[in-house]
Design an enzyme around this catalytic site. Structure first.
Site, PDB file in Angstrom:
ATOM      1  N   THR A  55       0.866  -1.186   0.000  1.00 41.40           N
ATOM      2  CA  THR A  55       0.000   0.000   0.000  1.00 41.40           C
ATOM      3  C   THR A  55       0.894   1.224   0.000  1.00 41.40           C
ATOM      4  O   THR A  55       1.955   1.240   0.609  1.00 41.40           O
ATOM      5  CB  THR A  55      -0.871   0.058   1.268  1.00 41.40           C
ATOM      6  OG1 THR A  55      -0.014   0.039   2.396  1.00 41.40           O
ATOM      7  CG2 THR A  55      -1.818  -1.103   1.312  1.00 41.40           C
ATOM      8  N   GLU A 114      -5.774  -3.765   0.261  1.00 40.27           N
ATOM      9  CA  GLU A 114      -5.993  -4.771   1.314  1.00 40.27           C
ATOM     10  C   GLU A 114      -7.215  -5.641   1.045  1.00 40.27           C
ATOM     11  O   GLU A 114      -7.481  -6.596   1.775  1.00 40.27           O
ATOM     12  CB  GLU A 114      -6.204  -4.075   2.671  1.00 40.27           C
ATOM     13  CG  GLU A 114      -4.959  -3.457   3.275  1.00 40.27           C
ATOM     14  CD  GLU A 114      -4.730  -2.018   2.820  1.00 40.27           C
ATOM     15  OE1 GLU A 114      -5.252  -1.641   1.742  1.00 40.27           O
ATOM     16  OE2 GLU A 114      -4.032  -1.286   3.527  1.00 40.27           O
ATOM     17  N   LYS A 139     -12.578  18.518  10.730  1.00 39.97           N
ATOM     18  CA  LYS A 139     -13.278  18.543  12.022  1.00 39.97           C
ATOM     19  C   LYS A 139     -13.564  19.988  12.412  1.00 39.97           C
ATOM     20  O   LYS A 139     -12.682  20.698  12.861  1.00 39.97           O
ATOM     21  CB  LYS A 139     -12.451  17.833  13.090  1.00 39.97           C
ATOM     22  CG  LYS A 139     -12.597  16.318  12.977  1.00 39.97           C
ATOM     23  CD  LYS A 139     -11.318  15.571  13.258  1.00 39.97           C
ATOM     24  CE  LYS A 139     -11.445  14.127  12.817  1.00 39.97           C
ATOM     25  NZ  LYS A 139     -10.169  13.555  12.353  1.00 39.97           N
TER      26      LYS A 139
END
Ligand SMILES: Nc1ncnc2c1ncn2[C@@H]1O[C@H](COP(=O)(O)O)[C@@H](O)[C@H]1O
Lengths: 542, 542
Positions: free
Chosen positions: A185, A330, A439
């Site tokens: 990855t 994955e 956020k």
């Protein structure tokens, strides 16, 4: 009590055996690295893969040995995969677009013993080979006539190398959980992590991918995997095509719009798969030249979120069905595909295009849930967004060398690092990477939603949204855009365009126009680089 | 080296979990044995299957315990399957059309502990129960209101029985090679032989069946399995439908043309599967009433050879695609399906209809060869015919109790007992059962070819060909026909019709007209009975 059914291990060699028996003359067309178009078929490909296997054994390669490939999608690359698979050795696809240091790191981490390399990457290997001591031999995927003079020690031309054996060989048999392939990855933080596919996971994954509501492939299809074999297991196509008897068109090193279009028309491609950027290039080429798509019926688009505009153009201008897919290295990589269910079958094109921005539904064989940070399941209401977790026989249980175990919980759920909603009909939509979500005042804002909206503006070629520090709200969204050629969109025009289409508090606090946005080796926007660059950016609202 | 992929055993409970999660409201419509139409969905079905599982555990049933079903296709029968599967117990489907002595024999051979029985078969069970001592409990698939007074000891109404538990239960986990289901082959000679499907073989087989060139099922399909659940594992549909999210229409006890047609139209059936006889009844009903088929797109026809006339009518009169399939109880049962490849894609309907009399090509997961009696492979030239042998993860490796090992060779090839050709494009055609082939002067004549030809005559409803002793040629073909209603075909008319369409030496030596031909419990022509009846028949040529 056990069943009385046969022990028939799910080995990848059986996939190519099936294709060579049932579809021996089905065409495999490649654009070669040397230039010309090359044609072969499953029967011949299997024969030459047997030679690769036999030759590897003579070189002392066997069960569990990793061998790297630095190569484009061609018939020779396929032969190498099946040759390795047939003796239980492991294909390790290396992404040539990685930084050279990363390439060296992963080849050494994998302890690759042989390196198969395309002509394109010979200079790269020349520069790096001294730092990859485990490599015993470099096989250049070409013939003697095209073999370059090279400083690589132990380099040999592929055609010479396999000519040394006669192909009188049988695949070896071993446990279906044996390692088949390996892919690292890209990992934006820390070292890359290796995922090791097994023969079983590859075969099961190919069956999943073949089903009608996933890729939906059959012998009448001509499949062009534009997605490179080094990108997440080629999205299964190197297995699904021979398993279903579909023909293959391998684009080699040329992935620009004109080259892709030429292959599509010339060889009757019906199905293709690639990341959005590739399709943007194709659509630009088609528009620029006023060309059409003759045989193409379906494209799978994934790797990053597929903007509505791409899906719409394919459907309305070219009659091509887009299947928006989500997956991960994955996951072999297929996680979900957006196809209609009876209850979501759209009233009209527009409603369907709206739904298709979602990444869709998992096949049997992928379990999926969203949770909050405390692993509590969140409702499937299409609004709550949380960490997306998955499980299945083609999902990783760990990484090579046991690193990164924090991504897996005790019940085997793999935390994808994506943030998503799931709607009442089960359609999953990625709202962000967990680390890219903004956020603001304790609530989450999806950077991807904002990007999708911004690229809908006629003057915007590409858009990225990152969170920038804000004294009051903690973080607020900054929109970064690349204008289309010869266009000069203003901050105000863009914000006007977005206003009313999203909640007010989601509106970007500022817009920055840049000539270019950085990308990762797999074509995704490199948000870490953007965050670095705009770390000290002062928002007008701050 | 092993892969790093998850250990996710292929258990049938995961199939119903997937359906209940991804397609909870997808309809399952049944014609109940009580009469009315019943509707449920995958979410509810799973909930009730959990109760079955929980209730079974309370009765002491567990891993490896066989439980028999004598039941039609309904939601309750499905619940029983999934309830048993969820605790590792074994569904044993008993064909109620078997001779009573055979039923007793196989229930005792399997040592079934519980018997689930439809209202229809309560009288049958009353007559036999004393001879099946291992049965501890009989669950009648109905509710209290419809529970008949019965002499069966320990009989209980299904709805009462599952009402005793609350459904707060979790599926058990076990090895994927655990026994899942059991089915006895009808076996015309010797005792029936039990095949034990595993969870793995059922799941793999469902994936195979789902792929586009096999059954090709997706969430938009509404599947009506007319093939009974007691016939060869329901041809996988009890698994393939929930695995793909297709809806289900279960025809219960009524399989006549009018009833099947009513369900098809009323519930929008798109896909169905059954033996030729069922389709003959449906077509006769449609013709008799001048009705049409609104939503039906595709029917899979197998179990015995599908005559060209059926395929043609479906295509030309109703626009329905026939997929001719071949399989066996021992193969879960799918062996091959006739779908086009690019190289066989027909020039016109007639050419395609001609090809469709073949049983077609195997999916990935079925290996196939034809050999002579000495196990030497025969050419794939569409002419040579020999013993058909198969291998694969959903093919039996043995029978229950280890009987019948002579059908399996040391390389696991299973001798199907069928005789077939394979053409250069890989299309297999059954020419006969090994024991039905007619041996004339040392050469083989295919009884099925002659039958297919004879039923093409407009006055013939059904045809059977058997070999009858001949002093010179050893055996010669005798054609036995059932005329269509109010028709009186003559020997000469039939022979005239056949002449020129086959080799001269294949022409039947005589034609006999009978009012009825005997069938086996699975709807196949019972050639042993015909051979007995015509043992002393004197051919005019003898
Ligand atoms: N499409 C078909 N054409 C001819 N025979 C068939 C076909 N399908 C099944 N059979 C016969 O049915 C047998 C299997 O019977 P069963 O195990 O009862 O399903 C096969 O071995 C064949 O002889």
């Amino acid at each position: 009590m056990l069943g009385t059914m046969q022990h028939w291990p799910l080995l990848c060699s059986k996939v190519i055996d099936h294709a060579a028996t049932q579809h021996p003359h089905r065409k495999i067309v490649s654009r070669s690295c040397e230039g010309p178009i090359h044609e072969t078929n499953y029967g011949e490909l299997r024969g030459r893969a047997l030679k690769v296997a036999q030759r590897l054994v003579r070189d002392g390669i066997g069960l569990g040995d990793r061998c790297a490939t630095l190569a484009w999608n061609t018939w020779r690359h396929l032969e190498v995969w099946y040759g390795l698979l047939g003796i239980g050795a492991v294909y390790h696809t290396v992404n040539p677009r990685l930084f050279p240091d990363q390439i060296v790191w992963i080849v050494n981490d994998a302890e690759d013993r042989v390196l198969f390399v395309d002509l394109t990457f010979v200079p790269l290997v020349e520069a790096l080979i001294a730092r990859m001591p485990a490599i015993e031999k470099v096989v250049v995927l070409t013939d003697a006539a095209h073999m370059p003079a090279t400083t690589i020690p132990n380099a040999v031309a592929y055609e010479d190398w396999i000519a040394e054996v006669d192909g009188d060989f049988h695949w070896l048999e071993f446990d279906e959980n044996t390692a088949a392939g390996m892919c690292y990855t890209s990992g934006t933080t820390g070292n890359p992590k290796g995922v090791i596919y097994s023969h079983r996971s590859n075969v099961l994954h190919a069956w999943m991918a073949a089903t009608p509501d996933m890729m939906g492939l059959g012998a009448a299809d001509v499949v062009m995997p534009v997605v490179p074999m080094f990108h997440a297991n080629c999205w299964s196509l190197a297995f699904t095509a021979p398993l279903t008897g579909a023909g293959l068109v391998m684009p080699g090193p040329k992935l620009d719009g004109a080259s892709i279009h030429e292959l599509t028309e010339r060889f009757g491609v019906t199905f293709s798969a690639a990341v959005p950027t590739v399709w943007l290039m194709l659509l630009q080429h088609l528009e620029g030249t006023g060309s059409k798509l003759g045989t193409l019926r379906r494209v799978v688009i994934g790797g990053s979120a597929c903007p509505r505009a791409i899906t719409e153009k394919f459907l309305k201008n070219y009659g091509v069905e887009v299947r928006h897919a989500w997956g991960m290295t994955e996951m072999s990589p297929l996680g979900s595909i957006c196809t209609p269910k009876p209850e979501t079958r759209p009233a009209d094109d527009e409603a369907w295009l709206d739904l298709q921005v979602k990444q869709g539904v998992p096949p049997f064989g992928v379990e999926m849930k969203i949770t909050d940070d405390e692993n509590r399941p969140l409702p499937h209401d299409g609004k709550a967004f949380g960490r997306l977790k998955v499980r299945g026989p083609a999902v990783a249980a760990s990484y090579f060398h046991g690193v990164g175990m924090e991504h897996f919980d005790s019940e085997q759920w793999f935390d994808t690092g994506d943030v998503a909603t799931i709607d009442p009909h089960g359609y999953m939509q990625i709202t962000d990477r967990a680390k890219d979500v903004i956020k603001s005042g304790g609530e989450w804002i999806s950077s991807i939603d904002l990007e999708n909206l911004a690229v809908g503006h006629p003057d915007v070629a590409e858009a990225a949204v990152i969170g920038v520090a804000h004294p009051k709200w903690d973080e607020r969204p900054l929109l970064i855009i690349v204008p289309k050629k010869d266009r000069e969109p203003t901050r105000e025009a863009i914000l006007d365009f977005m206003a009313g289409k999203i909640a007010k508090w989601w509106m970007p606090d500022d817009v920055v126009v840049v000539p270019e946005i950085p990308h990762t080796a797999t074509g995704k926007i490199q948000k870490t680089a953007l965050r670095d660059r705009f770390r000290d950016y002062r928002l007008p609202t701050a």
